[in-house]
Design a protein around this motif. Structure first.
Motif, PDB file in Angstrom:
ATOM      1  N   HIS A 166      -4.410  -8.597  16.991  1.00 24.03           N
ATOM      2  CA  HIS A 166      -3.471  -9.214  16.038  1.00 24.03           C
ATOM      3  C   HIS A 166      -2.448  -8.201  15.517  1.00 24.03           C
ATOM      4  CE1 HIS A 166      -6.883 -11.985  16.164  1.00 24.03           C
ATOM      5  NE2 HIS A 166      -5.961 -12.897  16.005  1.00 24.03           N
TER       6      HIS A 166
ATOM      7  N   SER B 179       1.089  -9.350  14.714  1.00 25.08           N
ATOM      8  CA  SER B 179       1.136 -10.273  13.574  1.00 25.08           C
ATOM      9  C   SER B 179       1.101  -9.467  12.276  1.00 25.08           C
ATOM     10  CB  SER B 179      -0.041 -11.248  13.608  1.00 25.08           C
ATOM     11  OG  SER B 179      -0.185 -11.784  14.899  1.00 25.08           O
TER      12      SER B 179
ATOM     13  N   ARG C 111       3.103 -18.693   7.755  1.00 22.87           N
ATOM     14  CA  ARG C 111       2.866 -19.079   9.140  1.00 22.87           C
ATOM     15  C   ARG C 111       1.784 -18.214   9.785  1.00 22.87           C
ATOM     16  NH1 ARG C 111       5.534 -17.597  13.658  1.00 22.87           N
ATOM     17  NH2 ARG C 111       7.045 -16.200  12.708  1.00 22.87           N
ATOM     18  N   THR C 112       1.007 -18.849  10.683  1.00 23.47           N
ATOM     19  CA  THR C 112       0.046 -18.131  11.531  1.00 23.47           C
ATOM     20  C   THR C 112       0.766 -17.746  12.810  1.00 23.47           C
ATOM     21  OG1 THR C 112      -1.800 -19.450  10.697  1.00 23.47           O
ATOM     22  CG2 THR C 112      -2.084 -18.503  12.888  1.00 23.47           C
ATOM     23  N   GLU C 113       0.414 -16.613  13.404  1.00 24.61           N
ATOM     24  CA  GLU C 113       0.987 -16.300  14.726  1.00 24.61           C
ATOM     25  C   GLU C 113      -0.095 -15.691  15.605  1.00 24.61           C
ATOM     26  OE1 GLU C 113       5.221 -15.017  15.254  1.00 24.61           O
ATOM     27  OE2 GLU C 113       4.233 -13.224  16.043  1.00 24.61           O
TER      28      GLU C 113
ATOM     29  N   LYS D 186      -5.519 -16.294   7.469  1.00 20.35           N
ATOM     30  CA  LYS D 186      -4.277 -17.082   7.407  1.00 20.35           C
ATOM     31  C   LYS D 186      -3.299 -16.679   8.506  1.00 20.35           C
ATOM     32  CE  LYS D 186      -4.535 -17.597   2.405  1.00 20.35           C
ATOM     33  NZ  LYS D 186      -5.460 -18.724   2.448  1.00 20.35           N
ATOM     34  N   ILE D 187      -3.183 -15.379   8.763  1.00 20.29           N
ATOM     35  CA  ILE D 187      -2.190 -14.994   9.784  1.00 20.29           C
ATOM     36  C   ILE D 187      -2.738 -15.167  11.201  1.00 20.29           C
ATOM     37  CG2 ILE D 187      -0.974 -13.409   8.211  1.00 20.29           C
ATOM     38  CD1 ILE D 187      -2.078 -11.116   9.934  1.00 20.29           C
ATOM     39  N   ALA D 188      -4.083 -15.147  11.330  1.00 20.82           N
ATOM     40  CA  ALA D 188      -4.658 -15.151  12.679  1.00 20.82           C
ATOM     41  C   ALA D 188      -5.201 -16.510  13.119  1.00 20.82           C
ATOM     42  CB  ALA D 188      -5.775 -14.116  12.755  1.00 20.82           C
TER      43      ALA D 188
ATOM     44  N   ASP E   6      -5.141 -20.090  10.847  1.00 23.63           N
ATOM     45  CA  ASP E   6      -4.565 -21.334  10.343  1.00 23.63           C
ATOM     46  C   ASP E   6      -3.965 -21.036   8.966  1.00 23.63           C
ATOM     47  OD1 ASP E   6      -5.259 -24.661  10.738  1.00 23.63           O
ATOM     48  OD2 ASP E   6      -4.668 -23.958   8.746  1.00 23.63           O
ATOM     49  N   PRO E   7      -2.762 -21.542   8.677  1.00 23.42           N
ATOM     50  CA  PRO E   7      -2.156 -21.260   7.373  1.00 23.42           C
ATOM     51  C   PRO E   7      -3.039 -21.712   6.204  1.00 23.42           C
ATOM     52  CG  PRO E   7      -0.617 -22.429   8.804  1.00 23.42           C
ATOM     53  CD  PRO E   7      -1.916 -22.364   9.548  1.00 23.42           C
TER      54      PRO E   7
END
Ligand SMILES: C[S@@+](CC[C@H](N)C(=O)[O-])C[C@H]1O[C@@H](n2cnc3c(N)ncnc32)[C@H](O)[C@@H]1O
Length: 347
Positions: free
Chosen positions: A110, A113, A125-127, A296-298, A300-301
């Motif tokens: 990650h 991200s 946002r998740t990425e 949250k970033i990895a 789901d928001p």
């Protein structure tokens, strides 16, 4: 500013510098695993020249890199030769049960991200690592699933087995069962048990190999589908949901609990295993706080590190009784609850 404040100010500034450099440590650990230096140096002492030749790499870079591993306590150096430290030998050798290298790769996949955290915070946002190209999708899934399996094999599987009584239980539903690690642990410990593991296509491909290695193909049935919509049998004795509560929103997880309740026989056992705030040590608070942002970033928001009490309230709202929160010495905790066995047990 008073001169006698200076040393304290310097210390504080160094703390900022130290935080700014912390990602170097992760990079060194990740690189060591990726280039195979810990496997190479297990029970062996080699010089910079020997290691560079093996890696076919620039020896001045290799030397600088090996020295960073020494200062991080991953390698030891004696008479110009490098070997694994006890730490690397215990946890970074793929053949050992305690290996956590896949989990390290998953966490550090990650990287991009985290690198654009400011943007992700602004955009809420998740990425995923394969969306920004840091790794491709198959590497992402492989490291993710093998990483979860590292955790199970390093002790979480044994703790789960020791803390749930499945005597007389025959049918387990493992929702989001991933690589199959906990179905394997529970089936190995309970010879009467058969598991139905529901997950998506990519994790199931990895689960299939692991289950074959354990010769459990007859007792762990892989079911491909979305656990929120797939039709579920209603004669299960046990439902396990491991590693899912933190990566989904509250609404989604409550929905999954209702589906689990309907899938259980009266008296059936519900098991939730995850990162959960049950034990409030200082070390745990630090990890839980970091974990909340990572989720949250990895994933789901709306993902979040959850309090055990919160999950207990969702379980009892669903109709489950006798909830028990079980803190473990590992990173994941357990909550168990029961579906009432008769109408008189409801309320
Ligand atoms: C963190 S992993 C946990 C895997 C395993 N239960 C464990 O504890 O090691 C979460 C799993 O949930 C699965 N999952 C997430 N959403 C899902 C959905 N809607 N339907 C089926 N599986 C899902 C993912 O594919 C992944 O394998």
């Amino acid at each position: 500013m008073r001169p006698n404040n200076l040393p304290q100010d310097k210390l504080l500034a160094e703390r900022i510098n130290e935080i700014s450099r912390n990602f170097w440590n992760s990079a060194i650990l990740r690189a060591g695993i990726k280039i195979g230096v810990f496997s190479l140096l297990e029970h062996k002492s080699l010089s910079v020249e020997e290691i560079s030749e093996y890696l076919k790499a620039n020896s001045s870079f290799v030397e600088a890199f090996l020295e960073t591993c020494v200062v991080l306590g991953l390698l030891e150096m004696e008479q110009d030769k490098f070997t694994n430290s006890a730490l690397a030998s215990a946890f970074l050798i793929p053949e050992k049960k305690e290996y956590v290298g896949d989990l390290v790769l998953h966490i550090t996949n990650h990287w991009d991200s985290w690198g654009k955290l400011d943007t992700l915070i602004r955009e809420g946002r998740t990425e995923l690592p394969f969306e920004n190209g840091f790794v491709d999708a198959s590497t992402y899934w492989m490291d993710y699933m093998k990483g979860q399996n590292n955790r199970a094999e390093a002790g979480q599987g044994d703790y789960l087995v020791k803390n749930v009584n499945l005597v007389g239980k025959h049918k387990l539903l493992d929702l989001g069962g991933g690589a199959g690690s906990y179905s394997i642990a529970l089936c190995n410990a309970n010879p009467q048990l058969k598991s139905f593991l529901v997950d998506q296509k990519e994790p199931l491909a990895i689960a299939r190999n692991l289950i074959e290695e354990h010769r459990l193909q007859e007792r762990i049935i892989l079911v491909e589908g979305d656990f929120q919509t797939i039709e579920l049998d209603t004669d299960n004795d046990v439902v396990l949901i491991s590693g899912v509560v933190c990566i989904t929103s509250q609404d989604e997880f409550r929905r999954l609990l209702r589906r689990s309740y309907d899938a259980l026989l009266p008296g059936g056992l519900m098991i939730v295993q995850d990162f959960m705030r049950i034990d409030r040590s200082q070390e745990r608070t630090f990890l839980d706080t970091m974990m909340d942002l990572y989720l949250k970033i990895a994933f789901d928001p709306n993902a979040s590190d959850r309090h055990g009490d919160e999950i207990v309230s969702w379980l009892t709202d669903t109709g489950f009784i006798n909830p028990k929160q079980i803190a473990l010495p590992t990173q994941l905790a357990l909550i168990t609850a029961q579906k009432p066995s008769s109408l008189s047990e409801i309320n």
